[in-house]
Motif scaffolding. Structure first.
Motif, PDB file in Angstrom:
ATOM      1  N   THR A  10      85.377  10.632  75.569  1.00 36.65           N
ATOM      2  CA  THR A  10      84.738  11.805  76.170  1.00 36.65           C
ATOM      3  C   THR A  10      83.250  11.570  76.383  1.00 36.65           C
ATOM      4  O   THR A  10      82.531  11.175  75.463  1.00 36.65           O
ATOM      5  CB  THR A  10      84.948  13.035  75.265  1.00 36.65           C
ATOM      6  N   GLY A  11      82.803  11.817  77.596  1.00 35.10           N
ATOM      7  CA  GLY A  11      81.391  11.726  77.923  1.00 35.10           C
ATOM      8  C   GLY A  11      80.768  13.100  77.921  1.00 35.10           C
ATOM      9  O   GLY A  11      81.281  14.023  78.556  1.00 35.10           O
ATOM     10  N   ASN A  12      79.684  13.262  77.195  1.00 36.60           N
ATOM     11  CA  ASN A  12      78.987  14.537  77.172  1.00 36.60           C
ATOM     12  C   ASN A  12      77.697  14.443  77.977  1.00 36.60           C
ATOM     13  O   ASN A  12      76.969  13.466  77.868  1.00 36.60           O
ATOM     14  CB  ASN A  12      78.662  14.963  75.747  1.00 36.60           C
ATOM     15  N   PHE A  13      77.409  15.475  78.763  1.00 34.70           N
ATOM     16  CA  PHE A  13      76.254  15.427  79.653  1.00 34.70           C
ATOM     17  C   PHE A  13      75.270  16.567  79.476  1.00 34.70           C
ATOM     18  O   PHE A  13      74.279  16.639  80.210  1.00 34.70           O
ATOM     19  CB  PHE A  13      76.708  15.380  81.119  1.00 34.70           C
ATOM     20  N   SER A  14      75.477  17.476  78.490  1.00 37.98           N
ATOM     21  CA  SER A  14      74.492  18.554  78.351  1.00 37.98           C
ATOM     22  C   SER A  14      74.403  19.169  76.957  1.00 37.98           C
ATOM     23  O   SER A  14      73.709  20.164  76.787  1.00 37.98           O
ATOM     24  CB  SER A  14      74.760  19.670  79.374  1.00 37.98           C
ATOM     25  N   ALA A  15      75.056  18.618  75.957  1.00 41.80           N
ATOM     26  CA  ALA A  15      74.929  19.162  74.601  1.00 41.80           C
ATOM     27  C   ALA A  15      73.629  18.667  73.971  1.00 41.80           C
ATOM     28  O   ALA A  15      73.378  17.463  73.927  1.00 41.80           O
ATOM     29  CB  ALA A  15      76.119  18.747  73.751  1.00 41.80           C
ATOM     30  N   GLY A  16      72.832  19.583  73.471  1.00 44.02           N
ATOM     31  CA  GLY A  16      71.560  19.192  72.881  1.00 44.02           C
ATOM     32  C   GLY A  16      71.607  19.011  71.378  1.00 44.02           C
ATOM     33  O   GLY A  16      70.642  18.554  70.785  1.00 44.02           O
ATOM     34  N   GLU A  17      72.719  19.383  70.746  1.00 45.58           N
ATOM     35  CA  GLU A  17      72.806  19.335  69.291  1.00 45.58           C
ATOM     36  C   GLU A  17      72.516  17.931  68.759  1.00 45.58           C
ATOM     37  O   GLU A  17      73.125  16.953  69.189  1.00 45.58           O
ATOM     38  CB  GLU A  17      74.192  19.782  68.831  1.00 45.58           C
ATOM     39  N   THR A  18      71.613  17.857  67.806  1.00 43.23           N
ATOM     40  CA  THR A  18      71.264  16.572  67.208  1.00 43.23           C
ATOM     41  C   THR A  18      72.464  15.943  66.523  1.00 43.23           C
ATOM     42  O   THR A  18      73.216  16.615  65.823  1.00 43.23           O
ATOM     43  CB  THR A  18      70.129  16.763  66.187  1.00 43.23           C
ATOM     44  N   ALA A  19      72.659  14.633  66.755  1.00 40.69           N
ATOM     45  CA  ALA A  19      73.685  13.830  66.064  1.00 40.69           C
ATOM     46  C   ALA A  19      75.115  14.270  66.347  1.00 40.69           C
ATOM     47  O   ALA A  19      76.024  13.963  65.581  1.00 40.69           O
ATOM     48  CB  ALA A  19      73.422  13.822  64.558  1.00 40.69           C
ATOM     49  N   ILE A  20      75.347  14.942  67.453  1.00 34.11           N
ATOM     50  CA  ILE A  20      76.698  15.427  67.725  1.00 34.11           C
ATOM     51  C   ILE A  20      77.695  14.282  67.905  1.00 34.11           C
ATOM     52  O   ILE A  20      78.872  14.406  67.572  1.00 34.11           O
ATOM     53  CB  ILE A  20      76.712  16.366  68.954  1.00 34.11           C
ATOM     54  N   THR A  21      77.239  13.130  68.404  1.00 35.68           N
ATOM     55  CA  THR A  21      78.165  12.014  68.614  1.00 35.68           C
ATOM     56  C   THR A  21      78.610  11.380  67.303  1.00 35.68           C
ATOM     57  O   THR A  21      79.587  10.622  67.278  1.00 35.68           O
ATOM     58  CB  THR A  21      77.549  10.929  69.518  1.00 35.68           C
ATOM     59  N   LYS A  22      77.926  11.683  66.205  1.00 37.86           N
ATOM     60  CA  LYS A  22      78.372  11.170  64.909  1.00 37.86           C
ATOM     61  C   LYS A  22      79.684  11.818  64.465  1.00 37.86           C
ATOM     62  O   LYS A  22      80.350  11.323  63.549  1.00 37.86           O
ATOM     63  CB  LYS A  22      77.298  11.412  63.843  1.00 37.86           C
ATOM     64  N   LYS A  23      80.058  12.904  65.113  1.00 35.50           N
ATOM     65  CA  LYS A  23      81.270  13.626  64.719  1.00 35.50           C
ATOM     66  C   LYS A  23      82.540  13.001  65.277  1.00 35.50           C
ATOM     67  O   LYS A  23      83.633  13.363  64.855  1.00 35.50           O
ATOM     68  CB  LYS A  23      81.170  15.084  65.173  1.00 35.50           C
ATOM     69  N   SER A  24      82.402  12.094  66.241  1.00 34.81           N
ATOM     70  CA  SER A  24      83.589  11.457  66.814  1.00 34.81           C
ATOM     71  C   SER A  24      83.255  10.060  67.309  1.00 34.81           C
ATOM     72  O   SER A  24      82.239   9.859  67.984  1.00 34.81           O
ATOM     73  CB  SER A  24      84.152  12.279  67.979  1.00 34.81           C
ATOM     74  N   ALA A  25      84.129   9.126  66.992  1.00 33.73           N
ATOM     75  CA  ALA A  25      83.965   7.746  67.472  1.00 33.73           C
ATOM     76  C   ALA A  25      84.337   7.621  68.939  1.00 33.73           C
ATOM     77  O   ALA A  25      84.170   6.548  69.531  1.00 33.73           O
ATOM     78  CB  ALA A  25      84.834   6.806  66.636  1.00 33.73           C
ATOM     79  N   TYR A  26      84.800   8.719  69.544  1.00 34.82           N
ATOM     80  CA  TYR A  26      85.246   8.684  70.941  1.00 34.82           C
ATOM     81  C   TYR A  26      84.372   9.544  71.842  1.00 34.82           C
ATOM     82  O   TYR A  26      84.760   9.912  72.947  1.00 34.82           O
ATOM     83  CB  TYR A  26      86.722   9.113  71.027  1.00 34.82           C
ATOM     84  N   LEU A  27      83.176   9.863  71.366  1.00 35.19           N
ATOM     85  CA  LEU A  27      82.242  10.699  72.113  1.00 35.19           C
ATOM     86  C   LEU A  27      80.957   9.938  72.392  1.00 35.19           C
ATOM     87  O   LEU A  27      80.366   9.349  71.490  1.00 35.19           O
ATOM     88  CB  LEU A  27      81.933  11.964  71.304  1.00 35.19           C
ATOM     89  N   PHE A  28      80.530   9.919  73.662  1.00 33.32           N
ATOM     90  CA  PHE A  28      79.213   9.387  73.998  1.00 33.32           C
ATOM     91  C   PHE A  28      78.438  10.445  74.762  1.00 33.32           C
ATOM     92  O   PHE A  28      79.013  11.358  75.348  1.00 33.32           O
ATOM     93  CB  PHE A  28      79.318   8.077  74.800  1.00 33.32           C
ATOM     94  N   ARG A  29      77.123  10.348  74.745  1.00 31.52           N
ATOM     95  CA  ARG A  29      76.293  11.385  75.364  1.00 31.52           C
ATOM     96  C   ARG A  29      75.223  10.781  76.259  1.00 31.52           C
ATOM     97  O   ARG A  29      74.464   9.915  75.836  1.00 31.52           O
ATOM     98  CB  ARG A  29      75.644  12.253  74.275  1.00 31.52           C
ATOM     99  N   THR A  30      75.150  11.271  77.495  1.00 32.24           N
ATOM    100  CA  THR A  30      74.099  10.842  78.417  1.00 32.24           C
ATOM    101  C   THR A  30      72.935  11.826  78.449  1.00 32.24           C
ATOM    102  O   THR A  30      71.885  11.519  79.017  1.00 32.24           O
ATOM    103  CB  THR A  30      74.651  10.671  79.850  1.00 32.24           C
ATOM    104  N   TRP A  31      73.128  13.014  77.888  1.00 33.56           N
ATOM    105  CA  TRP A  31      72.033  13.975  77.757  1.00 33.56           C
ATOM    106  C   TRP A  31      71.222  13.608  76.517  1.00 33.56           C
ATOM    107  O   TRP A  31      71.787  13.357  75.460  1.00 33.56           O
ATOM    108  CB  TRP A  31      72.586  15.390  77.616  1.00 33.56           C
ATOM    109  N   PRO A  32      69.893  13.603  76.602  1.00 38.15           N
ATOM    110  CA  PRO A  32      69.094  13.262  75.422  1.00 38.15           C
ATOM    111  C   PRO A  32      69.209  14.360  74.363  1.00 38.15           C
ATOM    112  O   PRO A  32      69.195  15.548  74.683  1.00 38.15           O
ATOM    113  CB  PRO A  32      67.665  13.188  75.959  1.00 38.15           C
ATOM    114  N   ALA A  33      69.343  13.975  73.123  1.00 41.39           N
ATOM    115  CA  ALA A  33      69.328  14.956  72.038  1.00 41.39           C
ATOM    116  C   ALA A  33      68.022  15.743  72.112  1.00 41.39           C
ATOM    117  O   ALA A  33      66.946  15.175  72.325  1.00 41.39           O
ATOM    118  CB  ALA A  33      69.453  14.266  70.686  1.00 41.39           C
ATOM    119  N   ASP A  34      68.108  17.050  71.935  1.00 43.23           N
ATOM    120  CA  ASP A  34      66.923  17.884  72.083  1.00 43.23           C
ATOM    121  C   ASP A  34      65.881  17.646  70.985  1.00 43.23           C
ATOM    122  O   ASP A  34      64.759  18.164  71.065  1.00 43.23           O
ATOM    123  CB  ASP A  34      67.320  19.361  72.123  1.00 43.23           C
ATOM    124  N   ARG A  35      66.217  16.850  69.982  1.00 41.84           N
ATOM    125  CA  ARG A  35      65.232  16.455  68.980  1.00 41.84           C
ATOM    126  C   ARG A  35      64.072  15.703  69.639  1.00 41.84           C
ATOM    127  O   ARG A  35      62.925  15.784  69.182  1.00 41.84           O
ATOM    128  CB  ARG A  35      65.893  15.571  67.927  1.00 41.84           C
TER     129      ARG A  35
END
Length: 268
Positions: A25-50
């Motif tokens: 799963t590709g994420n493109f707008s979630a700002g939550e810090t470290a959200i990709t740590k919750k799944s080995a199958y998640l990547f994010r192209t949106w920068p963490a809002d941190r």
């Protein structure tokens, strides 16, 4: 086999399914810090809002703010922003007061604004989601809160200047990421007849990151795809990932609203 997702509150409920069924799963707008740590199958192209929070903390330090109050709508996105701001600001010896929180359906902010006034802070950090943020900004202006407000995302992208009288936005400082690349903006506008919205570029980039990983791994096997996730020079700028497939590179700009127009703010 594959999926794209948006905001933090849309991602969190499906993470158990991503893990169970190994859905890349590709994420493109979630700002939550470290959200990709919750799944080995998640990547994010949106920068963490941190990343944006760090810029706001640097600005607060340069302005000489000694004590900052916080107000937030209740949600996972807001919670991680509050935690990041408190951590980063404390490192800069800024006193951060406990956050005042409310549900997103709150209509009357009179009691909350009165409490914020009594805290006698130098500024206010306000991670409030779209909807209540317009109501809060309007009412704090009407009730004369009188504090500089630090907001972690682009208020123009969610239509705030069109919904709140300009005089109530004076002193609002907000973070934005660098604009989409010009060729992407032109192609998008030609195709759809409107300019790209917030996260249009990061959604576009997520598709290419995924496609490149499938090609590089020569497979649609989820583990092979995830092991082939790599950065690109995309529509939203240069993207690089950490070991959790989270985006770690982004150019942040701060904008100030003087009551009529937004202008860039320089920080060291």
């Amino acid at each position: 086999q594959f999926m794209l997702t948006g905001w933090s509150d849309e991602v969190n409920p499906i993470i158990p399914l991503l893990n169970q069924y190994k859905i890349v799963t590709g994420n493109f707008s979630a700002g939550e810090t470290a959200i990709t740590k919750k799944s080995a199958y998640l990547f994010r192209t949106w920068p963490a809002d941190r990343i944006a929070v760090q810029a706001l903390v640097t600005y607060a330090k340069e302005k000489g703010y000694k004590k900052v109050a916080m107000v937030q709508s209740i949600g996972s996105w807001e919670n991680t922003l509050v935690a990041s701001f408190k951590e980063l600001a404390t490192q800069q010896e800024i006193i951060v007061l406990d956050s005042v929180s409310f549900t997103s359906d709150t209509q009357d902010f009179k009691t909350i604004i009165s409490k914020l006034k009594n805290e006698k802070a130098d500024a206010l950090f306000a991670p409030i989601t779209s909807g209540p943020v317009e109501r809060f900004l309007r009412q704090q202006g009407e009730l004369g809160l009188g504090l500089p407000i630090l907001y972690p995302v682009d208020v123009t992208g969610i239509g705030v200047p069109e919904k709140v009288p300009p005089r109530f936005l004076k002193g609002l400082v907000f973070a934005i990421y660098a604009a989409s690349k010009e060729d992407f903006v032109n192609a998008y506008t030609k195709e759809y007849g409107i300019a790209p919205a917030v996260s249009s570029d990061t959604a576009y980039d997520a598709v290419y990151v995924l496609a490149n990983a499938i090609k590089a791994g020569n497979s649609t096997d989820p583990d092979k795809v995830m092991s082939s996730i790599a950065g690109i020079d995309g529509a939203s700028g240069k993207i690089s990932f950490d070991e959790y497939h989270d985006r770690v590179s982004a150019e942040v700009l701060l904008m100030g609203f003087d009551g009529k127009i937004t202008t860039p703010i320089r920080i060291k």
